[in-house]
Design a protein around this motif. Sequence first.
Motif, PDB file in Angstrom:
ATOM      1  N   PHE A 192      -1.561 -84.287 -41.068  1.00 19.44           N
ATOM      2  CA  PHE A 192      -1.909 -82.950 -40.957  1.00 19.44           C
ATOM      3  C   PHE A 192      -1.223 -82.469 -39.593  1.00 19.44           C
ATOM      4  CE2 PHE A 192      -4.714 -85.598 -38.651  1.00 19.44           C
ATOM      5  CZ  PHE A 192      -4.653 -85.307 -37.290  1.00 19.44           C
ATOM      6  N   CYS A 227      -4.369 -90.190 -43.928  1.00 22.49           N
ATOM      7  CA  CYS A 227      -4.015 -88.686 -43.852  1.00 22.49           C
ATOM      8  C   CYS A 227      -3.038 -88.277 -42.907  1.00 22.49           C
ATOM      9  CB  CYS A 227      -5.439 -87.847 -43.444  1.00 22.49           C
ATOM     10  SG  CYS A 227      -5.843 -88.252 -41.722  1.00 22.49           S
ATOM     11  N   CYS A 265     -10.310 -87.458 -39.864  1.00 20.40           N
ATOM     12  CA  CYS A 265     -10.046 -87.587 -41.593  1.00 20.40           C
ATOM     13  C   CYS A 265     -10.962 -88.173 -42.074  1.00 20.40           C
ATOM     14  CB  CYS A 265      -8.893 -88.182 -41.568  1.00 20.40           C
ATOM     15  SG  CYS A 265      -7.993 -88.646 -43.092  1.00 20.40           S
ATOM     16  N   PHE A 281      -2.722 -80.198 -44.497  1.00 21.13           N
ATOM     17  CA  PHE A 281      -3.116 -81.758 -44.536  1.00 21.13           C
ATOM     18  C   PHE A 281      -3.087 -82.135 -45.947  1.00 21.13           C
ATOM     19  CE2 PHE A 281      -6.849 -79.004 -44.605  1.00 21.13           C
ATOM     20  CZ  PHE A 281      -7.668 -79.321 -45.661  1.00 21.13           C
ATOM     21  N   VAL A 339     -10.368 -82.824 -43.458  1.00 22.02           N
ATOM     22  CA  VAL A 339      -9.928 -82.865 -41.901  1.00 22.02           C
ATOM     23  C   VAL A 339     -10.597 -81.830 -41.225  1.00 22.02           C
ATOM     24  CG1 VAL A 339      -7.964 -82.964 -40.398  1.00 22.02           C
ATOM     25  CG2 VAL A 339      -7.553 -83.874 -42.449  1.00 22.02           C
ATOM     26  N   SER A 371      -3.161 -79.554 -49.418  1.00 22.92           N
ATOM     27  CA  SER A 371      -3.726 -80.708 -49.650  1.00 22.92           C
ATOM     28  C   SER A 371      -2.849 -81.542 -50.738  1.00 22.92           C
ATOM     29  CB  SER A 371      -5.050 -80.468 -49.842  1.00 22.92           C
ATOM     30  OG  SER A 371      -5.351 -79.830 -51.060  1.00 22.92           O
TER      31      SER A 371
END
Length: 670
Positions: free
Chosen positions: A361, A359, A316, A348, A325, A233
């Motif tokens: 991922f 976002c 998201c 993500f 997520v 993240s």
Amino acid sequence: MPPLLGVCLALLSVATPLVWGYSSGCPSTASVCSSMLPGHGAPAKTTPMRYSLTVDGGTSIYTPGLPVTLTLSGGPFVGFVVRALTGTGNGVSGMNSMSPNVITKDCGPVKDTVTHSSGAEKTTVMFQFTPPVGTSGTIEFHVTVVQDYDIYWVKQRGLTLTPTEAGSGSITTKQPPVSVPQTTGVSSTTKVQPVSLPQTTVVSQTTQQKPVSLPQTTVVSPTDITTLTPSTSSSSTSSSTSETGTIPNDPACGITKGCFQQCTGDTCSYLVTWQDLGTGVRFELYGKPGTGSSEAYLALGLSADKRMGDDSVTECVASNGDIRVFNSYNRGYGNNRLNPPQLGLANFRGGYQNGVLWCAFTRQKSGNVQSEMFDLNQDWYLMLAKGSAVPGYILTMHSTVNLPPVSASQVDFQSATVQQGVHIKYPLVKAHGILMIIAWVLCVGVGILAARYYKNVWADKTFLGLKIWFQIHRACMVSAFVLNSIAFIIIFSFVKGYSEINIQGKQYLASHPVLGIIVTALCVINPLMSLVRPAPDHKNRPIFNWAHWGVGMCAYILSAITICFGFQLPKSSTPTYAVYIMIVYVIYVIIFDVIFEMTECFSRRQKKVEAGGMEMSNKNGTDNGNVPNGKSSSKDQMRKMDKIKTFLLVLHIAVTGAFALVLALVVGLN
């Protein structure tokens, strides 16, 4: 030859000025090695850049002495610098070119940096990194990418490799925010190690980036794939997206990335990109939830058709400054998260600023995953929903007016195709709603009024051998029965049976199909009751009259509630104000009923009645066709009252017709 002179001569040998300083001169070696700054004058971008540095095969593990192939991609660019560093910031030798437009550079040890040898536009460059024997600890790759002279990103943390002995678990290192997506890959021996879900910090435009703890990429065994656990993240920073509140088009769309979008020129309303990484697919989502709060979501759905329901969903969700997520599944109108909710997700990151939520991922393609998590090796339709969330990362229902856009055709996640979004309409749902409105707002609204208040109007006249009030009542109720039956068959055919509704925050909408079945049942029962109606002078006739009236009024009241609930269902695509129009209609009916009760009271005081007409008195507030039997003055008063009531009936038909028409147009045209 001094190192600075050698670097400058190499850069000046290219045919185009689109290199670090264009015609402004060559940056110093110290500048390139320390700050990695091109020196173009314009400030570097602080947004998460679209370019990614990935490892061939997807693994983030290295073995000293063995080469690792790296690729920089993500769209057109003209310049770049990639430098290998230890966790303490020292250079690591071992860089080697694999592309004709890549050269090595010595910033510390020999060959710890690669850069471009030409300012020509490029979309992908490859090079090799061979960590020296004896190397230990993590190796970080810092990346600078120049998209054009004024647009560039400087010293972004692009990738981190861990040594083989540390690769079997999840290693956490202290790192600044990631600006380039990391890649999830496979190893031949390592199994998945679950890690806890990291949080994503959203940094405002004026906030400086702060380091966050970033677990490294999880390695997945191709023979024992169970899940890809969340592993990365990052903080989001102000971006061209966030600075202007707009979503820029991705130049890599159709080249290295597939895209699902709605764009005009360089600006998009929403954007979804995907990139095949072998065992997984890298997704990026950009959208404007339009909630005006810090609680919002974007949800990407995979569907076998263009209809909502039975869809695999990745959410998201932004909540109180954090981005998370999750994977979930749509069953009908309900949405349930998988167990665990981060199944198959990794690497993500995201942000939410100035109304734009984004976002990125990596989602596992296939393996020992739940059947409700669709296989990305197959083609699916894409849907992108947006809306508000509540604390705890809980989604609420998306807009029922602007339904989620759907890809025009099924998407191949192994190709870089571009799909335009279309908004799907549900004409059968709208037809169902319009027929119900006409049946219950217009037909039943007029039919009930005629039966309740017009039995003593036109008492000495008939139409086709029957009282006029009865002909009006029967015509309206038969029409309502036919329209309701058609609408009932249409919706059951559309949903292929009974459809359960489970909408977070609006659980009461689950009663819509139940109420609809009850209303339809009452609509069938009432005419059947009429077939066994006792004679006017039968002792059970008052019981029948009350039962007939009670069943009809129950159906009428429940129909108004059912229609209001139907307006709020997603597939109706009906604006919220339709509910208020229906409420105004109900208030109007109540007021009009009070007016008619007052006229009935006045009428009773003006006459004496005797049995006659079609029916006996039934104690339900009407005179059932009784005719005046008194003085001529009473008959004159009755004629005047009949004219008033005739005018009121015409007015009522016009008003209810207007309500029905407006509601039908609201449902049909939105």
